[in-house]
Design a protein around this motif. Structure first.
Motif, PDB file in Angstrom:
ATOM      1  N   GLN A  47     -32.363  52.784  36.063  1.00  0.00           N
ATOM      2  CA  GLN A  47     -31.032  52.810  36.662  1.00  0.00           C
ATOM      3  C   GLN A  47     -31.070  52.593  38.178  1.00  0.00           C
ATOM      4  O   GLN A  47     -30.043  52.378  38.803  1.00  0.00           O
ATOM      5  N   PRO A  74     -29.353  48.851  41.455  1.00  0.00           N
ATOM      6  CA  PRO A  74     -29.291  49.357  42.832  1.00  0.00           C
ATOM      7  C   PRO A  74     -30.687  49.585  43.386  1.00  0.00           C
ATOM      8  O   PRO A  74     -31.567  50.097  42.692  1.00  0.00           O
ATOM      9  N   ASP A  96     -29.293  47.832  48.599  1.00  0.00           N
ATOM     10  CA  ASP A  96     -27.987  48.484  48.563  1.00  0.00           C
ATOM     11  C   ASP A  96     -27.887  49.627  49.560  1.00  0.00           C
ATOM     12  O   ASP A  96     -26.793  49.991  49.980  1.00  0.00           O
ATOM     13  N   TYR A 119     -23.209  52.342  39.934  1.00  0.00           N
ATOM     14  CA  TYR A 119     -23.738  51.288  39.066  1.00  0.00           C
ATOM     15  C   TYR A 119     -23.296  51.495  37.619  1.00  0.00           C
ATOM     16  O   TYR A 119     -22.821  50.568  36.959  1.00  0.00           O
ATOM     17  N   ASN A 123     -20.622  49.518  34.622  1.00  0.00           N
ATOM     18  CA  ASN A 123     -21.406  48.887  33.568  1.00  0.00           C
ATOM     19  C   ASN A 123     -21.204  49.569  32.224  1.00  0.00           C
ATOM     20  O   ASN A 123     -22.108  49.585  31.391  1.00  0.00           O
ATOM     21  N   ARG A 144     -19.721  42.796  36.182  1.00  0.00           N
ATOM     22  CA  ARG A 144     -20.042  42.871  37.617  1.00  0.00           C
ATOM     23  C   ARG A 144     -20.502  41.513  38.136  1.00  0.00           C
ATOM     24  O   ARG A 144     -21.433  41.415  38.934  1.00  0.00           O
ATOM     25  N   PRO A 157     -24.801  46.384  43.308  1.00  0.00           N
ATOM     26  CA  PRO A 157     -23.713  47.368  43.382  1.00  0.00           C
ATOM     27  C   PRO A 157     -22.866  47.330  44.642  1.00  0.00           C
ATOM     28  O   PRO A 157     -21.638  47.300  44.564  1.00  0.00           O
TER      29      PRO A 157
END
Length: 230
Positions: A47, A74, A96, A119, A123, A144, A157
């Motif tokens: 993630q 990210p 980011d 994020y 999503n 996105r 992001p």
């Protein structure tokens, strides 16, 4: 449980971060080189990536460029260089957020949570398809991604959040403070390098000529505005 990838040649720091995030329900894998990090990313689902700038061999900037070729995850960069040039360069090539070493571990965890939250919020697999359409620009809220005259881009992001905030406020002048507090979710710190770097990256994807902005217009001394005529 969320899972992150830490890419840093400082093994003690990697171990500290790994121990610190586990109590807040974040698992982590560790790599000590950029090449190993890229292999891990190809094999596993994460993630977020924590990426150090100064590493032997493939440095953090080179690793970042390679990650951005295939992923919009990210990326939080760690740098021992307390100068705006390094920070802005990282943001321009796809980071980011960043933290300067040494940093407070609680601040690191807060930034991790903030980036993952943004994020995952955009999503969700079960969201109803949503799309914003302008002249030669389509913004897909589910994926996105954007479709422009330059192609289709899946945005990182911060780029997506900033573009979406401006587009949803089409025609309205947004101050740098408003943009920063909306996109970063933090109190404005009067450092505009983050915003400028991301808008520069966006314009390269949005515009036929990035020097003549059709979509995100600069309002000198105030902030930015998404063109009400598109």
């Amino acid at each position: 449980m969320n899972k992150i990838l830490i890419i840093d040649d400082d093994k003690e720091l990697c171990s500290l971060i790994k121990r610190s995030v586990l109590p807040v329900n974040i698992e982590s894998d560790v790599c000590n080189t950029g090449k190993d990090g890229l292999r891990k990313l190809a094999e596993n689902e994460y993630q977020l990536v924590i990426l150090d700038v100064m590493m032997p061999g493939m440095d953090g900037f080179e690793t970042l460029v390679e990650i951005r070729k295939t992923s919009s995850l990210p990326i939080l960069m760690l740098t021992a260089k307390d100068d705006n040039i390094s920070k802005v360069h990282g943001l321009r090539v796809g980071a980011d957020d960043y933290l300067t070493k040494p940093f407070n571990i609680d601040e690191l965890i807060a930034r991790i949570h903030s980036l993952i939250r943004r994020y995952t919020r955009f999503n969700q697999k079960d969201e109803i398809a949503q799309q914003l359409e302008f002249d030669s620009l389509e913004i897909d809220l589910n994926n996105r991604s954007i479709t422009t005259i330059n192609g289709i881009f899946e945005l990182p992001p911060k780029e997506f959040d900033l573009l979406l905030f401006c587009a949803r406020n089409q025609g309205r002048i947004l101050t740098k403070k408003q943009i920063y507090e909306e996109v970063w979710g933090e109190v404005y710190c009067y450092d505009d390098s983050n915003i400028m770097a991301i808008i520069s990256r966006l314009r390269k994807k949005l515009e036929a000529n990035p020097k003549e902005s059709k979509y995100i217009q600069t309002i000198k001394g105030v902030g930015y505005r998404f063109n009400k005529e598109v």
